[in-house]
Design a protein around this motif. Structure first.
Motif, short mmCIF file in Angstrom:
data_model
loop_
_atom_site.label_atom_id
_atom_site.label_comp_id
_atom_site.label_asym_id
_atom_site.label_seq_id
_atom_site.Cartn_x
_atom_site.Cartn_y
_atom_site.Cartn_z
N THR A 17 20.33 -36.36 -30.70
CA THR A 17 20.65 -37.99 -32.07
C THR A 17 19.12 -38.81 -32.11
O THR A 17 19.75 -39.94 -32.98
CB THR A 17 21.90 -38.39 -30.49
OG1 THR A 17 21.20 -39.17 -29.36
CG2 THR A 17 22.31 -37.40 -30.59
N TRP A 21 18.92 -38.58 -38.19
CA TRP A 21 19.09 -39.26 -39.22
C TRP A 21 17.56 -38.86 -40.52
O TRP A 21 17.45 -39.78 -40.95
CB TRP A 21 19.01 -40.77 -38.34
CG TRP A 21 19.71 -41.26 -37.49
CD1 TRP A 21 19.33 -41.57 -36.21
CD2 TRP A 21 21.16 -41.01 -37.84
NE1 TRP A 21 20.54 -41.77 -35.54
CE2 TRP A 21 21.79 -41.37 -36.57
CE3 TRP A 21 21.63 -40.56 -38.99
CZ2 TRP A 21 23.72 -40.66 -36.44
CZ3 TRP A 21 23.44 -40.90 -38.70
CH2 TRP A 21 24.10 -41.05 -37.76
N ILE A 37 27.94 -44.01 -48.54
CA ILE A 37 28.01 -44.36 -46.68
C ILE A 37 28.97 -45.63 -46.75
O ILE A 37 28.95 -46.16 -47.15
CB ILE A 37 27.15 -43.59 -46.74
CG1 ILE A 37 25.75 -42.97 -46.81
CG2 ILE A 37 26.43 -45.24 -45.72
CD1 ILE A 37 24.31 -42.58 -46.27
N SER A 38 29.78 -45.46 -45.29
CA SER A 38 30.22 -46.55 -45.32
C SER A 38 28.95 -47.81 -44.31
O SER A 38 28.56 -47.67 -44.01
CB SER A 38 31.18 -46.25 -44.01
OG SER A 38 31.32 -47.54 -43.00
N THR A 41 30.15 -49.01 -41.33
CA THR A 41 29.53 -47.71 -40.04
C THR A 41 27.39 -48.25 -39.75
O THR A 41 27.31 -48.68 -38.89
CB THR A 41 30.06 -46.82 -40.56
OG1 THR A 41 31.36 -46.72 -40.45
CG2 THR A 41 28.95 -45.44 -39.87
N ALA A 44 27.67 -52.21 -38.16
CA ALA A 44 27.81 -51.81 -36.54
C ALA A 44 26.75 -51.15 -35.96
O ALA A 44 26.29 -50.87 -34.62
CB ALA A 44 29.18 -51.22 -36.80
N PHE A 45 26.13 -49.10 -36.43
CA PHE A 45 25.64 -48.61 -35.74
C PHE A 45 23.95 -48.73 -35.65
O PHE A 45 23.53 -49.15 -34.26
CB PHE A 45 25.59 -47.33 -37.07
CG PHE A 45 24.77 -46.37 -35.84
CD1 PHE A 45 25.25 -45.67 -34.49
CD2 PHE A 45 23.28 -46.03 -36.02
CE1 PHE A 45 24.06 -44.65 -33.89
CE2 PHE A 45 21.95 -44.43 -35.64
CZ PHE A 45 23.04 -44.46 -34.71
N SER A 47 23.48 -52.29 -35.41
CA SER A 47 23.22 -53.24 -34.55
C SER A 47 23.17 -52.91 -33.53
O SER A 47 22.82 -53.48 -32.69
CB SER A 47 24.46 -54.25 -34.82
OG SER A 47 24.45 -55.08 -36.40
N GLY A 48 24.54 -51.79 -33.19
CA GLY A 48 24.67 -51.56 -31.32
C GLY A 48 23.16 -50.65 -30.60
O GLY A 48 22.79 -50.77 -29.51
N VAL A 49 22.22 -50.25 -32.40
CA VAL A 49 20.78 -49.72 -31.34
C VAL A 49 20.08 -50.72 -30.96
O VAL A 49 19.71 -50.45 -30.46
CB VAL A 49 20.42 -48.19 -32.80
CG1 VAL A 49 19.16 -48.15 -32.05
CG2 VAL A 49 21.33 -47.47 -32.92
N CYS A 51 21.00 -52.95 -29.83
CA CYS A 51 21.31 -53.45 -28.62
C CYS A 51 20.61 -52.70 -27.47
O CYS A 51 20.81 -53.32 -26.48
CB CYS A 51 22.98 -53.89 -28.51
SG CYS A 51 23.96 -55.11 -29.48
N TRP A 52 20.67 -51.43 -27.87
CA TRP A 52 20.37 -50.41 -26.97
C TRP A 52 19.24 -51.04 -26.66
O TRP A 52 18.51 -50.57 -25.28
CB TRP A 52 20.70 -48.53 -27.10
CG TRP A 52 22.15 -48.78 -26.77
CD1 TRP A 52 23.01 -47.99 -27.88
CD2 TRP A 52 23.05 -48.17 -26.43
NE1 TRP A 52 24.34 -47.43 -27.28
CE2 TRP A 52 23.67 -47.99 -26.03
CE3 TRP A 52 22.44 -48.53 -24.41
CZ2 TRP A 52 25.24 -47.12 -24.88
CZ3 TRP A 52 23.71 -48.28 -23.75
CH2 TRP A 52 24.48 -48.01 -23.84
N LYS A 82 20.83 -48.25 -48.22
CA LYS A 82 22.73 -48.93 -48.53
C LYS A 82 22.48 -49.80 -49.58
O LYS A 82 23.07 -50.61 -50.62
CB LYS A 82 23.32 -48.80 -46.96
CG LYS A 82 25.06 -48.85 -47.58
CD LYS A 82 25.64 -47.92 -48.33
CE LYS A 82 26.82 -48.58 -48.63
NZ LYS A 82 27.61 -47.67 -49.30
#
Lengths: 86, 86
Positions: A17, A21, A37-38, A41, A44-45, A47-49, A51-52, A82
């Motif tokens: 994972t 990419w 490609i969205s 998506t 959000a992905f 931004s989420g990474v 945060c992780w 993108k």
């Protein structure tokens, strides 16, 4: 399942994972085409990474920190491509 | 950073990286176009998420299990759509 087997599965999971990419980023660099490609998506992905990554640093977890630092670079690159190619 | 703030960041991270695949799946269902999506990326990501799911179940971690069960559904759907539309 022994703990070694479980941790080996976790290691394979993290590798897959994290590195998955790269082919997407190289495909875009080759074809300069991101229409499929969205954008929500990818925003959000990424931004989420991010945060992780903050979570991993705050918890002092090297595995969460390193995996998400690597993913943030490729995911951020895909997001930038993108935004450039639309 | 207090532990509550750190866990809140982790929760936002989990929400973002779990639910972010829905717009991509809906975009493909709407446009029936997946040429820009990398097949190796989608195969590796879906396999990696499946490994995280096994890891979560084996460790008895509800958060790892639930997050990856949800992601496996959307990522598996995107992979199936990629295989269908090419």
């Amino acid at each position: 399942m022994s703990l070694q087997v479980v941790e080996a599965i976790g290691f394979v999971a993290a590798l897959l994972t994290t590195l998955c990419w790269l082919p997407q980023a190289f495909k875009i660099l080759r074809e300069r085409q991101t229409a499929g490609i969205s954008l929500p998506t990818q925003i959000a992905f990424t931004s989420g990474v991010a945060c992780w990554l903050v979570y991993g640093i705050a918890l002092g977890s090297p595995s969460v920190t390193i995996a998400n630092a690597v993913t943030l670079m490729t995911s951020g690159a895909i997001l930038a491509l993108k935004l450039r190619y639309g």
